[in-house]
Design a protein around this motif. Sequence first.
Motif, PDB file in Angstrom:
ATOM      1  N   TYR A  68       0.857  -6.673   0.191  1.00 19.22           N
ATOM      2  CA  TYR A  68       0.464  -5.619   1.910  1.00 19.22           C
ATOM      3  C   TYR A  68       1.392  -3.941   1.438  1.00 19.22           C
ATOM      4  O   TYR A  68       2.093  -4.491   0.740  1.00 19.22           O
ATOM      5  CB  TYR A  68       1.067  -6.611   2.695  1.00 19.22           C
ATOM      6  CG  TYR A  68       0.642  -7.413   3.411  1.00 19.22           C
ATOM      7  CD1 TYR A  68      -1.209  -7.145   4.362  1.00 19.22           C
ATOM      8  CD2 TYR A  68       0.781  -8.411   3.229  1.00 19.22           C
ATOM      9  CE1 TYR A  68      -1.473  -8.423   4.848  1.00 19.22           C
ATOM     10  CE2 TYR A  68       0.165  -9.423   3.329  1.00 19.22           C
ATOM     11  CZ  TYR A  68      -0.634  -9.671   4.275  1.00 19.22           C
ATOM     12  OH  TYR A  68      -1.069 -10.968   4.987  1.00 19.22           O
ATOM     13  N   GLU A  87       2.235  -4.817  12.136  1.00 16.80           N
ATOM     14  CA  GLU A  87       0.881  -4.495  11.571  1.00 16.80           C
ATOM     15  C   GLU A  87       0.410  -2.914  12.679  1.00 16.80           C
ATOM     16  O   GLU A  87       0.730  -2.295  13.575  1.00 16.80           O
ATOM     17  CB  GLU A  87      -0.299  -5.185  12.526  1.00 16.80           C
ATOM     18  CG  GLU A  87      -1.754  -4.808  12.146  1.00 16.80           C
ATOM     19  CD  GLU A  87      -2.757  -5.721  12.593  1.00 16.80           C
ATOM     20  OE1 GLU A  87      -3.757  -5.988  12.289  1.00 16.80           O
ATOM     21  OE2 GLU A  87      -2.771  -6.600  13.281  1.00 16.80           O
ATOM     22  N   ARG A  89      -2.217   1.426  12.979  1.00 20.20           N
ATOM     23  CA  ARG A  89      -3.033   1.527  12.697  1.00 20.20           C
ATOM     24  C   ARG A  89      -3.520   2.068  10.738  1.00 20.20           C
ATOM     25  O   ARG A  89      -2.408   2.432  10.184  1.00 20.20           O
ATOM     26  CB  ARG A  89      -2.909   2.939  12.928  1.00 20.20           C
ATOM     27  CG  ARG A  89      -2.461   4.420  12.970  1.00 20.20           C
ATOM     28  CD  ARG A  89      -2.764   5.481  14.131  1.00 20.20           C
ATOM     29  NE  ARG A  89      -1.843   5.880  13.519  1.00 20.20           N
ATOM     30  CZ  ARG A  89      -1.404   7.104  13.235  1.00 20.20           C
ATOM     31  NH1 ARG A  89      -2.626   7.306  11.679  1.00 20.20           N
ATOM     32  NH2 ARG A  89      -0.585   8.219  12.443  1.00 20.20           N
ATOM     33  N   PRO A  90      -4.475   2.653  10.531  1.00 21.99           N
ATOM     34  CA  PRO A  90      -4.810   3.103   9.066  1.00 21.99           C
ATOM     35  C   PRO A  90      -4.077   4.019   9.026  1.00 21.99           C
ATOM     36  O   PRO A  90      -4.617   4.866   8.975  1.00 21.99           O
ATOM     37  CB  PRO A  90      -6.286   2.987   9.061  1.00 21.99           C
ATOM     38  CG  PRO A  90      -6.878   2.015   9.899  1.00 21.99           C
ATOM     39  CD  PRO A  90      -5.848   2.050  11.109  1.00 21.99           C
ATOM     40  N   LYS A  95      -3.393   0.612   3.223  1.00 22.67           N
ATOM     41  CA  LYS A  95      -1.883   0.852   3.924  1.00 22.67           C
ATOM     42  C   LYS A  95      -2.423   0.700   5.956  1.00 22.67           C
ATOM     43  O   LYS A  95      -3.055   1.631   5.867  1.00 22.67           O
ATOM     44  CB  LYS A  95      -0.850   2.124   4.236  1.00 22.67           C
ATOM     45  CG  LYS A  95      -0.198   1.748   2.549  1.00 22.67           C
ATOM     46  CD  LYS A  95       1.127   2.813   3.042  1.00 22.67           C
ATOM     47  CE  LYS A  95       1.028   4.269   3.853  1.00 22.67           C
ATOM     48  NZ  LYS A  95       2.480   4.797   3.314  1.00 22.67           N
ATOM     49  N   ARG A  96      -1.866  -0.735   5.904  1.00 19.17           N
ATOM     50  CA  ARG A  96      -2.901  -1.141   7.212  1.00 19.17           C
ATOM     51  C   ARG A  96      -1.101  -1.379   7.829  1.00 19.17           C
ATOM     52  O   ARG A  96      -1.454  -1.735   9.067  1.00 19.17           O
ATOM     53  CB  ARG A  96      -3.350  -1.859   7.170  1.00 19.17           C
ATOM     54  CG  ARG A  96      -4.656  -1.398   6.846  1.00 19.17           C
ATOM     55  CD  ARG A  96      -4.991  -0.436   7.037  1.00 19.17           C
ATOM     56  NE  ARG A  96      -6.999   0.078   6.959  1.00 19.17           N
ATOM     57  CZ  ARG A  96      -7.661   1.134   6.458  1.00 19.17           C
ATOM     58  NH1 ARG A  96      -6.441   1.683   5.013  1.00 19.17           N
ATOM     59  NH2 ARG A  96      -8.428   0.547   6.118  1.00 19.17           N
ATOM     60  N   TRP A  97       0.043  -1.783   7.386  1.00 18.00           N
ATOM     61  CA  TRP A  97       1.536  -2.176   8.013  1.00 18.00           C
ATOM     62  C   TRP A  97       2.909  -0.920   7.966  1.00 18.00           C
ATOM     63  O   TRP A  97       2.458  -0.459   6.923  1.00 18.00           O
ATOM     64  CB  TRP A  97       1.532  -2.875   6.832  1.00 18.00           C
ATOM     65  CG  TRP A  97       0.120  -4.484   7.095  1.00 18.00           C
ATOM     66  CD1 TRP A  97      -0.708  -4.280   6.397  1.00 18.00           C
ATOM     67  CD2 TRP A  97       0.601  -5.536   8.251  1.00 18.00           C
ATOM     68  NE1 TRP A  97      -1.449  -5.448   6.985  1.00 18.00           N
ATOM     69  CE2 TRP A  97      -0.716  -6.154   7.836  1.00 18.00           C
ATOM     70  CE3 TRP A  97       1.282  -6.398   8.820  1.00 18.00           C
ATOM     71  CZ2 TRP A  97      -1.110  -7.616   8.432  1.00 18.00           C
ATOM     72  CZ3 TRP A  97       1.277  -7.147   8.637  1.00 18.00           C
ATOM     73  CH2 TRP A  97       0.113  -7.936   9.236  1.00 18.00           C
TER      74      TRP A  97
END
Length: 107
Positions: A68, A87, A89-90, A95-97
């Motif tokens: 990730y 987690e 927001r984008p 990258k989402r994390w």
Amino acid sequence: MPKDTSASAAEAVQAESDAASAGSRRSHRKSRVGVVVSDRSRKTVTVTVERRVSHSVYGKQVSRTKKYHAHDEENEYRVGDIVRIVETRPLSKTKRWRVAELLERPE
């Protein structure tokens, strides 16, 4: 008139519970624990998360790994650190994390 006041009081209680549940929904974000394997990017670390699953046919425990990209605002995490990511927001294409906390730093 008394009927209206009880109805409005019930609506107020319902509104408060809705607001409380909306705030608690945010706390149900997914989180993972993994090892930082790359810190070469600016404000980004790559975290490898390993999980153990049972094989569908043979029943043997098999390890599955996934990488990730996680947001690291201060560039404080280094390769080998064990971190918790959550987690969000984008933040970019991949990258989402984001890194929530440092759990262990190797000596």
